[in-house]
Scaffold this motif. Structure first.
Motif, PDB file in Angstrom:
ATOM      1  N   LEU A  63     -11.794   6.927   2.703  1.00 48.54           N
ATOM      2  CA  LEU A  63     -11.782   5.472   2.603  1.00 48.54           C
ATOM      3  C   LEU A  63     -12.908   4.959   1.725  1.00 48.54           C
TER       4      LEU A  63
ATOM      5  N   TYR B  61       3.791   5.020  -2.935  1.00 42.50           N
ATOM      6  CA  TYR B  61       2.422   4.571  -2.719  1.00 42.50           C
ATOM      7  C   TYR B  61       1.933   3.730  -3.894  1.00 42.50           C
TER       8      TYR B  61
ATOM      9  N   MET C  40      -5.223   7.297   6.669  1.00 44.85           N
ATOM     10  CA  MET C  40      -6.077   6.883   5.566  1.00 44.85           C
ATOM     11  C   MET C  40      -7.314   7.770   5.530  1.00 44.85           C
TER      12      MET C  40
ATOM     13  N   SER D 159      -3.581   2.884  -6.172  1.00 47.20           N
ATOM     14  CA  SER D 159      -4.948   2.839  -5.649  1.00 47.20           C
ATOM     15  C   SER D 159      -5.156   3.724  -4.428  1.00 47.20           C
ATOM     16  N   VAL D 160      -4.063   4.139  -3.777  1.00 47.63           N
ATOM     17  CA  VAL D 160      -4.218   4.934  -2.552  1.00 47.63           C
ATOM     18  C   VAL D 160      -3.582   6.319  -2.657  1.00 47.63           C
ATOM     19  N   LYS D 161      -2.937   6.611  -3.774  1.00 46.16           N
ATOM     20  CA  LYS D 161      -2.289   7.915  -3.937  1.00 46.16           C
ATOM     21  C   LYS D 161      -3.298   9.038  -3.762  1.00 46.16           C
TER      22      LYS D 161
ATOM     23  N   ARG E 242      -4.849   9.728  -1.107  1.00 50.73           N
ATOM     24  CA  ARG E 242      -5.772   9.439   0.002  1.00 50.73           C
ATOM     25  C   ARG E 242      -5.032   8.987   1.257  1.00 50.73           C
ATOM     26  N   PHE E 243      -3.957   8.240   1.083  1.00 54.00           N
ATOM     27  CA  PHE E 243      -3.200   7.697   2.219  1.00 54.00           C
ATOM     28  C   PHE E 243      -1.870   8.439   2.346  1.00 54.00           C
TER      29      PHE E 243
ATOM     30  N   ASP F 156     -11.060  -0.621   0.281  1.00 54.42           N
ATOM     31  CA  ASP F 156      -9.930  -0.565   1.212  1.00 54.42           C
ATOM     32  C   ASP F 156     -10.078  -1.570   2.354  1.00 54.42           C
TER      33      ASP F 156
ATOM     34  N   VAL G  22       0.827  -1.198   0.000  1.00 54.94           N
ATOM     35  CA  VAL G  22       0.000   0.000   0.000  1.00 54.94           C
ATOM     36  C   VAL G  22       0.865   1.253   0.000  1.00 54.94           C
TER      37      VAL G  22
ATOM     38  N   TYR H 215      -4.585  -5.084   7.498  1.00 52.28           N
ATOM     39  CA  TYR H 215      -3.424  -4.259   7.188  1.00 52.28           C
ATOM     40  C   TYR H 215      -2.234  -4.706   8.033  1.00 52.28           C
TER      41      TYR H 215
END
Length: 126
Positions: free
Chosen positions: A86, A60, A83, A63-65, A67-68, A90, A49, A94
């Motif tokens: 969401l 990153y 995070m 899929s999470v760039k 946002r996380f 997701d 992730v 983890y």
């Protein structure tokens, strides 16, 4: 004995936020290790992730760039994953991972890490 202990997981509605923590102990020092967050949903492979190298440079998954955000506190020897926004996709267990010799091209790959935590569950509902 090396230990990585994750916390901060839970249940949240889509659009919400969570902050995961990973406390390292033993011979793992965030100052000298690359560290990463991985996740595994039921029936799927574990995927990288976010990761941060010894110098603090982060990388990153697409899929999470945006946002996380991964960060670390070297004084506390703790890794974080903020995070936001969401999504139901997701939802996963983890895991925190660490390795003093992980090369940059393996930061988001399972093979880059020797040490793993036991995981914390994140569930995002619609």
């Amino acid at each position: 004995q090396v230990q990585l202990v994750e916390s901060g997981g839970g249940s949240v509605q889509a659009g919400g936020s969570l902050r995961l923590s990973c406390a390292a102990s033993g011979y793992i020092y965030s100052t000298y290790c690359s560290m990463g967050w991985f996740r595994q949903a039921p029936g799927k492979q574990r995927e990288g992730v976010a990761a941060i190298d010894r110098d603090g440079s982060a990388t990153y998954a697409d899929s999470v760039k945006g946002r996380f955000t991964i960060s670390k506190d070297n004084a506390e020897n703790t890794l974080y994953l903020q995070m936001n926004s969401l999504k139901t996709d997701d939802t996963a267990m983890y895991y925190c991972a660490a390795d003093p010799r992980a090369p940059r091209w393996l930061l988001l790959q399972r093979g880059g890490y020797m040490y793993w935590g036991k995981g914390t569950q994140v569930t995002v509902s619609s």
